[in-house]
Motif scaffolding. Sequence first.
Motif, short mmCIF file in Angstrom:
data_model
loop_
_atom_site.label_atom_id
_atom_site.label_comp_id
_atom_site.label_asym_id
_atom_site.label_seq_id
_atom_site.Cartn_x
_atom_site.Cartn_y
_atom_site.Cartn_z
N ASN A 56 0.85 -1.19 0.00
CA ASN A 56 0.00 0.00 0.00
C ASN A 56 0.88 1.24 0.00
OD1 ASN A 56 -1.59 -2.23 1.47
ND2 ASN A 56 -3.18 -0.69 1.12
N ASP A 80 -3.44 5.70 1.07
CA ASP A 80 -4.44 5.33 2.06
C ASP A 80 -5.55 4.50 1.41
OD1 ASP A 80 -4.52 8.28 4.24
OD2 ASP A 80 -3.00 6.77 3.84
N LEU A 124 -4.05 0.82 4.61
CA LEU A 124 -3.06 1.78 5.11
C LEU A 124 -3.75 3.09 5.47
CD1 LEU A 124 -0.07 2.64 5.60
CD2 LEU A 124 -0.07 3.43 3.21
N SER A 125 -3.36 3.64 6.62
CA SER A 125 -3.73 5.00 7.00
C SER A 125 -2.45 5.74 7.35
CB SER A 125 -4.67 5.00 8.20
OG SER A 125 -4.81 6.32 8.72
N ARG A 126 -2.01 6.62 6.45
CA ARG A 126 -0.77 7.36 6.68
C ARG A 126 -0.90 8.31 7.87
NH1 ARG A 126 3.17 8.42 2.75
NH2 ARG A 126 3.19 6.88 1.05
N SER A 127 -2.07 8.91 8.01
CA SER A 127 -2.25 9.87 9.10
C SER A 127 -2.14 9.20 10.46
CB SER A 127 -3.58 10.60 8.95
OG SER A 127 -4.64 9.65 8.98
N ASP A 128 -2.49 7.92 10.53
CA ASP A 128 -2.43 7.18 11.79
C ASP A 128 -1.18 6.31 11.90
OD1 ASP A 128 -5.97 6.68 11.51
OD2 ASP A 128 -4.91 8.17 12.72
N GLY A 180 -1.45 0.22 9.58
CA GLY A 180 -1.95 -0.61 8.51
C GLY A 180 -2.39 -1.96 9.05
#
Lengths: 109, 115
Positions: A49, A52, A64-68, A71
């Motif tokens: 990934n 997001d 995937l969550s880049r802000s958090d 994954g």
Amino acid sequence: GQSLEQPSEVTAVEGAIVQINCTYQTSGFYGLSWYQQHDGGAPTFLSYNALDGLEETGRFSSFLSRSDSYGYLLLQELQMKDSASYFCAASLSNYQLIWGAGTKLIIKP
Amino acid sequence: DVKVTQSSRYLVKRTGEKVFLECVQDMDHENMFWYRQDPGLGLRLIYFSYDVKMKEKGDIPEGYSVSREKKERFSLILESASTNQTSMYLCASSFSGRDETDTQYFGPGTRLTVL
């Protein structure tokens, strides 16, 4: 320092759904990969990934969550052959991968 | 299919011996890596190489050296083997294109035991 955290072991029942989480702390992050390794074997690539959201490949999905900085790998319709260790790995700006310690997935009939 | 081969699956050496582990890939990959894998510790990077004759230290280079004289071949050298170097050694290679996923392709591994 740079690190990835994932649970050491997860147990699930055949036919069920399981989620393996991974949180990361890195610099120069490009994306998150997942690898599978059976006992005695070499790691093999499952998914990647860069953006997001959810990527689906058959029974396996990865999120995937880049802000958090987070994954997960989602395995559906578990089969006994899915018993293995699963590693998350972060791609850095210099083509290196930083690896989590791995999650051993135990599947019970 | 990408193929990464390692010179031995199992190796037993004595303390103080010089040990050579060889890795060959057939996909013309620029990047090659040496890891060791120990239970509960995941994969730890020893050395990697971006190109012929180029090498970079990874997280645990002490006691190891590497050589990359040809693009397809990356050797790991234990100058004087010690018992704490007993481990599984994995070689990997990857393509350098930035639009790729940095997918690493692994060899079968060498299980080294130092007595």
